[in-house]
Design a protein around this motif. Structure first.
Motif, mmCIF file in Angstrom:
data_model
loop_
_atom_site.group_PDB
_atom_site.id
_atom_site.type_symbol
_atom_site.label_atom_id
_atom_site.label_comp_id
_atom_site.label_asym_id
_atom_site.label_seq_id
_atom_site.Cartn_x
_atom_site.Cartn_y
_atom_site.Cartn_z
ATOM 1 N N LEU A 56 6.616 23.507 -102.063
ATOM 2 C CA LEU A 56 5.961 22.723 -103.111
ATOM 3 C C LEU A 56 5.861 21.240 -102.767
ATOM 4 N N GLY A 57 6.657 20.795 -101.799
ATOM 5 C CA GLY A 57 6.543 19.410 -101.353
ATOM 6 C C GLY A 57 7.681 18.495 -101.724
ATOM 7 N N ALA A 58 8.846 19.031 -102.086
ATOM 8 C CA ALA A 58 9.999 18.179 -102.407
ATOM 9 C C ALA A 58 10.270 17.227 -101.247
ATOM 10 N N ASP A 59 10.571 15.974 -101.556
ATOM 11 C CA ASP A 59 10.757 14.950 -100.535
ATOM 12 C C ASP A 59 12.148 14.952 -99.927
ATOM 13 N N TYR A 60 13.126 15.325 -100.711
ATOM 14 C CA TYR A 60 14.526 15.342 -100.277
ATOM 15 C C TYR A 60 15.236 16.463 -100.997
ATOM 16 N N PHE A 61 16.327 16.930 -100.404
ATOM 17 C CA PHE A 61 17.268 17.790 -101.110
ATOM 18 C C PHE A 61 18.591 17.064 -101.202
ATOM 19 N N ALA A 62 19.373 17.398 -102.223
ATOM 20 C CA ALA A 62 20.725 16.870 -102.362
ATOM 21 C C ALA A 62 21.698 18.023 -102.545
ATOM 22 N N VAL A 83 23.873 14.435 -98.539
ATOM 23 C CA VAL A 83 25.167 14.989 -98.928
ATOM 24 C C VAL A 83 25.831 13.988 -99.867
ATOM 25 N N LEU A 84 25.990 14.369 -101.124
ATOM 26 C CA LEU A 84 26.427 13.447 -102.165
ATOM 27 C C LEU A 84 27.908 13.088 -102.073
ATOM 28 N N HIS A 85 28.724 13.984 -101.574
ATOM 29 C CA HIS A 85 30.168 13.724 -101.514
ATOM 30 C C HIS A 85 30.713 14.189 -100.160
ATOM 31 N N PRO A 86 30.302 13.530 -99.100
ATOM 32 C CA PRO A 86 30.765 13.944 -97.779
ATOM 33 C C PRO A 86 32.216 13.533 -97.558
ATOM 34 N N LEU A 87 32.939 14.362 -96.829
ATOM 35 C CA LEU A 87 34.325 14.071 -96.489
ATOM 36 C C LEU A 87 34.431 13.854 -94.985
ATOM 37 N N ALA A 88 35.373 13.006 -94.593
ATOM 38 C CA ALA A 88 35.430 12.532 -93.204
ATOM 39 C C ALA A 88 35.624 13.654 -92.197
ATOM 40 N N ASN A 89 36.336 14.719 -92.579
ATOM 41 C CA ASN A 89 36.585 15.793 -91.613
ATOM 42 C C ASN A 89 35.308 16.527 -91.219
ATOM 43 N N SER A 102 25.952 10.168 -98.360
ATOM 44 C CA SER A 102 26.112 9.128 -99.371
ATOM 45 C C SER A 102 27.445 8.450 -99.067
ATOM 46 N N ILE A 103 27.389 7.184 -98.741
ATOM 47 C CA ILE A 103 28.598 6.429 -98.423
ATOM 48 C C ILE A 103 29.005 5.652 -99.666
ATOM 49 N N TYR A 104 30.225 5.866 -100.131
ATOM 50 C CA TYR A 104 30.600 5.410 -101.468
ATOM 51 C C TYR A 104 31.824 4.501 -101.498
#
Length: 368
Positions: A56-62, A83-89, A102-104
């Motif tokens: 359908l043309g979505a620009d990004y996924f989360a 990736v909304l909540h990435p972990l360092a490992n 996502s860097i928070y």
């Protein structure tokens, strides 16, 4: 559509397309749409949902976690994935699979820069999350000077977007709070532009932000629950189409004499002759015990059948007294006659919870 012969979650891809197009119609044509497909696509099927939305043309996924993004990449999803909540490992795998973090916090920024440098990356795309009031994840104002310093001292990463999250965009009693969030985010992004000489993409709006706060659409909006058919208001719910219907069947009927009980711990004791129907799904399938003792009801041949006693792990009994039905008849848990929001109200919860609780052992089927 075929009647259920077992417990299934039926996903309507045409309804998904309708919701996507409706949400797109609410924003300027220049505004991108990020489709949130975390938590197995809000309990549906993240791969099938993402494939449909990619078409359908979505620009990004989360997604929430790196593993969810890896699963999409394994299924040939090529659209950019945040990736909304990435972990360092998982940073190394995240980079190897072309996912975007996502860097928070200062800690995650330092760790991600170190990983990107080790892997000899050049301007790897990252998204900076600013805490504008949710107080869950995100940089605070006091972090900004050191954040800028870290970014200026590396070429391994480049900020591709600035993001934040609205707290209560569906709550008209908290409009002032939302406006303050928007203003705070705008200040953060303008300061970034002054410091670095360019403005990354900006996104802050969730589904209710899309519908209620056009001034917060910026360059991209994010939609999760809206894509799955729920708009957090009765008006918007009418414009959207729930994509998921949870169906099952009657396994057995019982005539329960007055004074007899049903289920564990005698959770229901009949005060009259009662007809019960046993349905093959329970709290292991996502229908929690909080729905027991009449707090939830299923739909049997178009009529509400309250849950009797305690929900079991694999089975739930409902009251079908006065309802014409027989063993093998279809039962609707949510879908026609009551949507997930209406079902969830019985246990004083929300559609998000019941949708994402549907167990992975429940078979998914697809229709249009």
């Amino acid at each position: 559509m075929p009647k259920a012969q077992e417990t299934v979650l039926e996903i309507n891809l045409s309804a998904l397309g309708h919701n996507y197009n409706y949400l797109k119609s609410k924003v300027n044509t220049s505004v991108k749409l990020m489709a949130v497909v975390k938590a197995f696509g809000y309990g549906s099927d993240s791969v099938m949902v993402a494939k449909e939305l990619q078409t359908l043309g979505a620009d990004y996924f989360a997604v929430a976690y790196t593993s969810e993004g890896v699963r999409l990449r394994d299924e040939n999803i090529t659209t950019p994935i945040l990736v909304l909540h990435p972990l360092a490992n998982a940073f190394k795998e995240l980079i190897e699979r072309c996912l975007e973090p996502s860097i928070y916090s200062l800690k995650t920024l330092r760790e991600f820069i170190a990983t990107a440098q080790t892997l000899k990356q050049k301007e790897y795309p990252i998204h900076l999350k600013f805490n504008s009031g949710l107080n869950r994840l995100g940089f605070n104002e006091k972090d900004v000077p050191e954040m800028y310093s870290l970014l200026k001292n590396t070429t391994a990463v480049k900020v591709t977007s600035l993001m934040s999250h609205l707290v209560a965009s569906e709550d008209h009693n908290l409009t002032d709070f939302t406006h303050n969030q928007i203003s705070s985010f705008v200040s953060f992004t303008e300061d970034f532009k002054t410091e670095f000489g360019y403005m990354p993409m900006r996104h802050q709006s969730n589904t209710s932000g899309i519908l209620n706060f056009p001034e917060a659409h910026f360059d991209m909006v994010r939609s999760g629950i809206g894509l799955y058919g729920y708009g957090n208001s009765s008006t918007e719910d009418l414009a959207l189409k729930p994509i998921a219907t949870l169906k099952s069947v009657i396994s057995q009927l019982h005539n329960i004499p007055k004074g007899s009980s049903v289920g564990y711990n005698r959770g229901f004791i009949a005060d009259r002759t009662t007809v019960s129907a046993t349905i093959p799904l329970g709290h292991a399938d996502g229908i929690g015990r909080q729905y027991g003792k009449g707090k939830g009801c299923f739909i049997v041949n178009g009529k509400k059948a309250p849950i009797l006693g305690n929900v079991c792990m694999d089975m739930t009994m409902v009251d079908v007294t006065g309802i014409e039905c027989q063993e093998g008849d279809e039962v609707i848990i949510f879908g026609a006659y009551q949507n997930a929001s209406e079902f969830a109200k019985g246990a004083q919860t929300i559609s998000y919870e019941i949708l994402t609780s549907v167990s992975q052992r429940v078979k998914r089927t697809f229709c249009r």
